[in-house]
Design an enzyme around this catalytic site. Structure first.
Site, mmCIF file in Angstrom:
data_model
loop_
_atom_site.group_PDB
_atom_site.id
_atom_site.type_symbol
_atom_site.label_atom_id
_atom_site.label_comp_id
_atom_site.label_asym_id
_atom_site.label_seq_id
_atom_site.Cartn_x
_atom_site.Cartn_y
_atom_site.Cartn_z
ATOM 1 N N GLU A 113 0.805 -1.218 0.000
ATOM 2 C CA GLU A 113 0.000 0.000 0.000
ATOM 3 C C GLU A 113 0.843 1.276 0.000
ATOM 4 O O GLU A 113 0.312 2.365 -0.251
ATOM 5 C CB GLU A 113 -0.932 0.005 1.222
ATOM 6 C CG GLU A 113 -2.018 -1.042 1.202
ATOM 7 C CD GLU A 113 -3.090 -0.778 0.151
ATOM 8 O OE1 GLU A 113 -3.100 0.326 -0.424
ATOM 9 O OE2 GLU A 113 -3.907 -1.672 -0.097
ATOM 10 N N GLU A 122 7.366 -21.971 8.218
ATOM 11 C CA GLU A 122 7.630 -21.054 9.321
ATOM 12 C C GLU A 122 8.744 -21.560 10.233
ATOM 13 O O GLU A 122 9.271 -20.820 11.052
ATOM 14 C CB GLU A 122 6.374 -20.802 10.140
ATOM 15 C CG GLU A 122 5.920 -21.950 11.006
ATOM 16 C CD GLU A 122 4.790 -21.519 11.937
ATOM 17 O OE1 GLU A 122 4.951 -21.736 13.149
ATOM 18 O OE2 GLU A 122 3.776 -20.984 11.459
#
Length: 316
Positions: free
Chosen positions: A96, A127
């Site tokens: 963004e 992970e």
């Protein structure tokens, strides 16, 4: 190796049993028997706790923002690192920044365990691979001028631990966002931001309050850093990229409001400066020549308010 598995499982179970993010909240035994409206109210009440928990870490968040701004002023980048929801939140915030603040896509970056495929679906065991995180940062050419923000609700995700360890070795500025106090990633970071939001309404589902807390914090880190870097003026976006009709209209409205002119004059000013809101406002408020505006803004360090003051202030 198989003989080690029971011991490893015992260690993991012990670690998880001590984490607030894994706990079952009080009064949850009847959760699945509640009416829908009561479920909505219960979840909303839990979500309402998050902003206060974030506010309690204001000092740490401010320290992180100051560190980010200092590194960016010397050419550094902001790099988010996380797995699962935490990784997606970092990528969302990074994506963004270019349309909102006119930044280069490489200035704010998000790394997620498992790579781009993990943005939409889980990548098993990714992970747990701390070396992959270090390799990802090395691939970005991480330097001491950069900032690495590790995001992990548990505060112990190996991928994030590996990233922060690599970042520390390079000399980068490090920040940790966790939802447990005394976290492993917090111990590795220059600035630990441990926002403890309490047990989730569904035990262990850290995409809920923990994810909301992470989103609020990264919103602050990027947005407030951009404010300090001169990407806003009077609380409006002056470096936005007008990539669609809505944003083009917003650019016109922004110039109108900041310069006190009508729509036609604002549109003409924007056209003269290739759509730059910041330059259009500067030209309209000071009367300097269009071709002089880029250099004037550069001399002001990119800060419109300073550029206006250096060029005679607002036009009468």
């Amino acid at each position: 190796m198989l003989s080690d598995e029971p011991a490893r499982l015992d260690r993991l179970l012990h670690e998880l049993s001590t984490l607030t993010t894994e706990a079952a909240g009080p009064g949850r035994a009847d959760l699945d028997t509640l009416s829908t409206i009561d479920l909505v109210r219960e979840m909303n009440a839990e979500d309402a706790k998050v902003p206060a928990a974030v506010g309690a870490r204001a000092t740490a968040i401010a320290a992180a923002v100051d560190g980010i701004v200092e590194r960016m002023r010397r050419g550094g980048r902001l790099i988010y690192v996380g797995a699962g929801t935490a990784g997606r939140i970092g990528i969302l915030d990074a994506s963004e920044c270019p349309p909102t603040f006119g930044t280069d896509p490489g200035l704010v970056v998000g790394l997620i365990a498992g790579g781009p495929a993990a943005i939409q679906r889980a990548v098993e065991n990714s992970e747990d691979d701390g070396e992959a995180a270090a390799a990802g940062l090395a691939g970005l050419g991480l330097t001491a001028s950069d900032v690495v923000v590790g995001i992990s609700a548990s505060g112990r995700t190996p991928y994030v631990v590996g990233a922060l360890q690599h970042a520390r070795a390079v000399g980068a500025f490090t920040v940790a966002i966790a939802q447990n106090a005394g976290s492993a990633i917090g111990a590795l970071a220059d600035v630990p931001i441990e926002v403890v939001v309490g047990p989730e309404i569904v035990a262990g589902s850290t995409r809920l309050k923990s994810g909301t807390a992470q989103k609020l914090v990264v919103n602050m880190l990027s947005t407030l850093s951009m404010v300090r870097l001169g990407k806003t003026y009077h609380g409006i976006m002056v470096d936005l990229q007008a990539t669609n009709e809505k944003l083009k209209a917003r650019s016109v409205r922004t110039v109108m409001g900041a310069a006190g002119v009508g729509a036609d004059e604002a549109a003409r000013a924007l056209e003269a400066v290739d759509g730059s809101v910041k330059r259009a406002i500067l030209v309209l408020l000071t009367g300097i020549a269009v071709e002089e505006a880029p250099a004037a803004i550069e001399r002001a360090g990119g800060i419109l308010r300073v550029a206006i003051e250096q060029n005679g202030g607002a036009r009468a």
